[in-house]
Scaffold this motif. Structure first.
Motif, PDB file in Angstrom:
ATOM      1  N   ARG A 353     -91.401 -21.558  45.759  1.00 18.31           N
ATOM      2  CA  ARG A 353     -91.255 -20.964  47.083  1.00 18.31           C
ATOM      3  C   ARG A 353     -91.243 -22.014  48.199  1.00 18.31           C
ATOM      4  NH1 ARG A 353     -88.518 -17.125  47.552  1.00 18.31           N
ATOM      5  NH2 ARG A 353     -89.237 -17.065  49.706  1.00 18.31           N
ATOM      6  N   TYR A 354     -91.067 -23.299  47.841  1.00 12.31           N
ATOM      7  CA  TYR A 354     -91.009 -24.317  48.884  1.00 12.31           C
ATOM      8  C   TYR A 354     -89.563 -24.760  49.084  1.00 12.31           C
ATOM      9  CZ  TYR A 354     -92.319 -27.853  52.159  1.00 12.31           C
ATOM     10  OH  TYR A 354     -92.456 -28.566  53.322  1.00 12.31           O
ATOM     11  N   PHE A 355     -89.129 -24.728  50.356  1.00 12.35           N
ATOM     12  CA  PHE A 355     -87.772 -25.147  50.717  1.00 12.35           C
ATOM     13  C   PHE A 355     -87.860 -26.184  51.834  1.00 12.35           C
ATOM     14  CE2 PHE A 355     -87.508 -20.798  49.192  1.00 12.35           C
ATOM     15  CZ  PHE A 355     -86.518 -20.890  48.235  1.00 12.35           C
ATOM     16  N   ILE A 356     -87.150 -27.290  51.653  1.00 15.31           N
ATOM     17  CA  ILE A 356     -87.162 -28.361  52.654  1.00 15.31           C
ATOM     18  C   ILE A 356     -86.092 -28.094  53.698  1.00 15.31           C
ATOM     19  CG2 ILE A 356     -86.842 -30.825  53.065  1.00 15.31           C
ATOM     20  CD1 ILE A 356     -87.797 -31.305  50.228  1.00 15.31           C
ATOM     21  N   LYS A 357     -86.511 -28.084  54.953  1.00 16.19           N
ATOM     22  CA  LYS A 357     -85.571 -27.874  56.054  1.00 16.19           C
ATOM     23  C   LYS A 357     -85.375 -29.166  56.834  1.00 16.19           C
ATOM     24  CE  LYS A 357     -86.620 -22.978  56.802  1.00 16.19           C
ATOM     25  NZ  LYS A 357     -87.059 -21.980  57.794  1.00 16.19           N
ATOM     26  N   ALA A 358     -84.134 -29.400  57.226  1.00 15.90           N
ATOM     27  CA  ALA A 358     -83.788 -30.557  58.068  1.00 15.90           C
ATOM     28  C   ALA A 358     -84.253 -31.875  57.459  1.00 15.90           C
ATOM     29  CB  ALA A 358     -84.372 -30.392  59.469  1.00 15.90           C
ATOM     30  N   GLY A 359     -84.343 -31.929  56.118  1.00  7.38           N
ATOM     31  CA  GLY A 359     -84.700 -33.170  55.443  1.00  7.38           C
ATOM     32  C   GLY A 359     -86.129 -33.597  55.623  1.00  7.38           C
ATOM     33  N   THR A 360     -87.000 -32.697  56.117  1.00  4.41           N
ATOM     34  CA  THR A 360     -88.378 -33.071  56.423  1.00  4.41           C
ATOM     35  C   THR A 360     -89.372 -32.027  55.912  1.00  4.41           C
ATOM     36  OG1 THR A 360     -87.556 -34.064  58.478  1.00  4.41           O
ATOM     37  CG2 THR A 360     -89.938 -33.834  58.272  1.00  4.41           C
ATOM     38  N   PRO A 361     -90.105 -32.320  54.834  1.00  2.00           N
ATOM     39  CA  PRO A 361     -91.189 -31.420  54.421  1.00  2.00           C
ATOM     40  C   PRO A 361     -92.217 -31.287  55.548  1.00  2.00           C
ATOM     41  CG  PRO A 361     -90.698 -33.020  52.702  1.00  2.00           C
ATOM     42  CD  PRO A 361     -89.959 -33.469  53.927  1.00  2.00           C
ATOM     43  N   THR A 362     -92.665 -30.054  55.799  1.00  2.00           N
ATOM     44  CA  THR A 362     -93.553 -29.792  56.938  1.00  2.00           C
ATOM     45  C   THR A 362     -94.765 -28.974  56.478  1.00  2.00           C
ATOM     46  OG1 THR A 362     -91.635 -29.767  58.413  1.00  2.00           O
ATOM     47  CG2 THR A 362     -93.680 -28.825  59.257  1.00  2.00           C
ATOM     48  N   PHE A 363     -95.950 -29.351  56.984  1.00  2.00           N
ATOM     49  CA  PHE A 363     -97.191 -28.695  56.572  1.00  2.00           C
ATOM     50  C   PHE A 363     -98.088 -28.438  57.780  1.00  2.00           C
ATOM     51  CE2 PHE A 363     -95.624 -31.379  53.135  1.00  2.00           C
ATOM     52  CZ  PHE A 363     -95.508 -30.451  52.101  1.00  2.00           C
ATOM     53  N   LEU A 364     -98.882 -27.383  57.671  1.00  2.00           N
ATOM     54  CA  LEU A 364     -99.851 -27.021  58.708  1.00  2.00           C
ATOM     55  C   LEU A 364    -101.212 -27.589  58.345  1.00  2.00           C
ATOM     56  CD1 LEU A 364     -98.896 -23.244  59.045  1.00  2.00           C
ATOM     57  CD2 LEU A 364     -98.291 -25.060  60.644  1.00  2.00           C
ATOM     58  N   VAL A 365    -101.931 -28.088  59.336  1.00  5.09           N
ATOM     59  CA  VAL A 365    -103.275 -28.617  59.130  1.00  5.09           C
ATOM     60  C   VAL A 365    -104.246 -27.779  59.964  1.00  5.09           C
ATOM     61  CG1 VAL A 365    -104.776 -30.630  59.268  1.00  5.09           C
ATOM     62  CG2 VAL A 365    -102.328 -30.928  58.800  1.00  5.09           C
ATOM     63  N   LEU A 366    -105.237 -27.164  59.290  1.00 10.01           N
ATOM     64  CA  LEU A 366    -106.240 -26.343  59.962  1.00 10.01           C
ATOM     65  C   LEU A 366    -107.630 -26.803  59.554  1.00 10.01           C
ATOM     66  CD1 LEU A 366    -104.646 -22.811  59.402  1.00 10.01           C
ATOM     67  CD2 LEU A 366    -104.652 -24.103  61.545  1.00 10.01           C
ATOM     68  N   VAL A 367    -108.592 -26.553  60.427  1.00 11.29           N
ATOM     69  CA  VAL A 367    -109.984 -26.886  60.126  1.00 11.29           C
ATOM     70  C   VAL A 367    -110.621 -25.698  59.423  1.00 11.29           C
ATOM     71  CG1 VAL A 367    -112.229 -27.503  61.094  1.00 11.29           C
ATOM     72  CG2 VAL A 367    -110.124 -28.447  62.089  1.00 11.29           C
ATOM     73  N   LYS A 368    -111.269 -25.964  58.295  1.00  9.35           N
ATOM     74  CA  LYS A 368    -111.881 -24.926  57.469  1.00  9.35           C
ATOM     75  C   LYS A 368    -112.930 -24.128  58.274  1.00  9.35           C
ATOM     76  CE  LYS A 368    -112.969 -26.488  53.520  1.00  9.35           C
ATOM     77  NZ  LYS A 368    -113.705 -27.206  52.441  1.00  9.35           N
ATOM     78  N   LEU A 369    -112.780 -22.825  58.248  1.00  6.86           N
ATOM     79  CA  LEU A 369    -113.732 -21.872  58.845  1.00  6.86           C
ATOM     80  C   LEU A 369    -113.812 -21.942  60.372  1.00  6.86           C
ATOM     81  CD1 LEU A 369    -116.694 -22.181  56.276  1.00  6.86           C
ATOM     82  CD2 LEU A 369    -114.809 -20.539  56.297  1.00  6.86           C
ATOM     83  N   ALA A 370    -112.962 -22.721  61.014  1.00  8.27           N
ATOM     84  CA  ALA A 370    -112.957 -22.776  62.480  1.00  8.27           C
ATOM     85  C   ALA A 370    -112.448 -21.452  63.033  1.00  8.27           C
ATOM     86  CB  ALA A 370    -112.078 -23.926  62.964  1.00  8.27           C
ATOM     87  N   PRO A 371    -112.940 -20.998  64.213  1.00  2.75           N
ATOM     88  CA  PRO A 371    -112.502 -19.714  64.791  1.00  2.75           C
ATOM     89  C   PRO A 371    -110.987 -19.607  64.911  1.00  2.75           C
ATOM     90  CG  PRO A 371    -114.396 -20.550  65.976  1.00  2.75           C
ATOM     91  CD  PRO A 371    -113.993 -21.635  65.017  1.00  2.75           C
ATOM     92  N   PHE A 372    -110.344 -20.683  65.373  1.00  5.00           N
ATOM     93  CA  PHE A 372    -108.885 -20.638  65.507  1.00  5.00           C
ATOM     94  C   PHE A 372    -108.229 -20.427  64.149  1.00  5.00           C
ATOM     95  CE2 PHE A 372    -104.701 -22.565  65.287  1.00  5.00           C
ATOM     96  CZ  PHE A 372    -104.070 -22.045  66.408  1.00  5.00           C
ATOM     97  N   SER A 373    -108.738 -21.130  63.129  1.00  3.94           N
ATOM     98  CA  SER A 373    -108.158 -21.022  61.786  1.00  3.94           C
ATOM     99  C   SER A 373    -108.292 -19.607  61.249  1.00  3.94           C
ATOM    100  CB  SER A 373    -108.844 -22.015  60.845  1.00  3.94           C
ATOM    101  OG  SER A 373    -108.729 -23.337  61.336  1.00  3.94           O
TER     102      SER A 373
END
Length: 386
Positions: A353-373
């Motif tokens: 289920r992973y597809f590379i767009k625009a030649g650039t793999p992209t990932f999200l970084v979140l802080v574990k258990l943080a309110p925003f996350s």
């Protein structure tokens, strides 16, 4: 006799008295505006008006009617316009010169020599205005009327140079030099055209060679990506079997190894891929780019280096590698996958289920258990990458 002399002297004084007062003779120049009034006299005009209004310039309109008398022959009228254009040309008023030469050509007189001159002169005026195609058209028209018109050949050669038609410029120069072998301008133009033509041909050969080389490299790179079962773009169908088969349809036509930010996926000498990888921090609207992420490298190894020193935007000092979680979004299904930071980049890229767009793999970084996350993830269906 004495009385007669006195009477004569009195008459003379009376006559002179007429010129001793403030009165002026009719039509005299004003002491304050005499220069402007003087400039209105056709003979002394420094510059003729662009449009002649008979009411404002009756004398000039009269002269024009004499110059362009409809009773003159077409040849005489065309000649008058040619001379007018030449005067404008000498004044470097090339726009008006073009208009005058055009009016002369409109007369369609039977003097082909004159018409050739009008075309050639208009070509010169157009040339100085930067209208090189129009100038070339006039030079061609002049040569149709008079094939060996030397000035038309010279002007055409210069136009071809400005238009970067170097081969054509050389041909015109050769034709002109057959008429005048010592013409310095044509000799210089032919030499310059030959040099630039050779340079252009050399650059074209280099470009084609480079294109061929890049195409070959792209084929090798694409094969390496296919061999790893990495998908380069999302497919229209969400059916897994269709997506698997769709990998074989990837071709060079739609493939670009370059990312949106200029970094490229590369195949090293050992046959390994390195990718530009983008990390997004949605809580702070920040990004990080690793321009060469080796496919066998683990995410945690990069996170340790990236956050060895906390970024200035992390005022709460919570972006500690051990407390970070990685995700990628599946936009087709509107789902999100969590990535184990101990996995390698290749393992993630090979996920179905992973597809590379625009030649650039992209990932999200979140802080574990943080309110925003928690709030961010609450709106998503989460899968853990296996």
């Amino acid at each position: 006799m004495a009385e007669s002399a006195e009477d004569h002297e009195a008459d003379l004084d009376a006559f002179l008295d007429k010129f001793r007062g403030p009165q002026r003779y009719e039509g005299a120049f004003s002491p304050e505006t005499w220069e402007q009034e003087f400039d209105k006299i056709p003979m002394f005009m420094k510059k003729a008006p662009s449009e002649i209004d008979p009411e404002q310039h009756p004398d000039l309109a009269c002269l024009q009617s004499i110059v362009f008398d409809e009773e003159q022959t077409l040849e005489e009228q065309a000649t008058a316009y040619k001379n007018e254009g030449n005067d404008y040309f000498k004044e470097k008023d090339y726009k008006k010169a073009v208009i005058s030469y055009t009016e002369g050509l409109k007369k369609k007189c039977n003097d082909q020599e004159l018409n050739a001159v009008l075309h050639t002169n208009r070509a010169a005026a157009q040339f100085y205005l930067g209208n090189y195609r129009s100038a070339l058209n006039d030079a061609v028209a002049a040569r149709k009327l008079k094939p060996n018109h030397f000035k038309a050949i010279l002007r055409g050669a210069l136009c071809h140079m400005e238009l970067r038609h170097f081969a054509e410029a050389m041909i015109w120069c050769e034709e002109g030099l057959r008429i005048n072998p010592k013409e310095k301008k044509l000799l210089e133009t032919r030499t310059k055209a030959d040099r630039l033509k050779r340079t252009e041909e050399r650059d074209l050969r280099k470009a084609k060679l480079q294109e061929k080389r890049e195409g070959s490299q792209k084929e090798v790179l694409l094969k390496a990506i296919k061999d790893r079962n990495i998908k380069l773009s999302p497919l229209s169908s969400v059916d897994d079997s269709v997506m698997s088969a769709g990998l074989a349809k990837i071709s060079l036509d739609g493939f670009s190894s370059e990312s949106a930010i200029g970094a490229k996926v590369c195949l090293d000498e050992n046959g390994n891929l390195t990718w530009p990888v983008l990390f997004l921090y949605p809580e702070h609207g920040q990004t990080d780019l690793i321009s060469a992420f080796h496919e066998e490298s683990r995410f945690i190894d990069h996170l340790m280096i990236m956050f060895e020193e906390l970024p200035p935007w992390d005022v709460e000092k919570k972006y500690i590698p051990s407390e970070l979680e990685l995700y990628y979004e599946d936009e087709e299904k509107e789902e999100i996958y969590q990535i184990d930071t101990q996995t390698t980049l290749l393992q993630v890229l090979q996920h179905q289920r992973y597809f590379i767009k625009a030649g650039t793999p992209t990932f999200l970084v979140l802080v574990k258990l943080a309110p925003f996350s928690k709030n961010y993830l609450s709106r998503k269906k989460i899968h853990r990458l296996k």
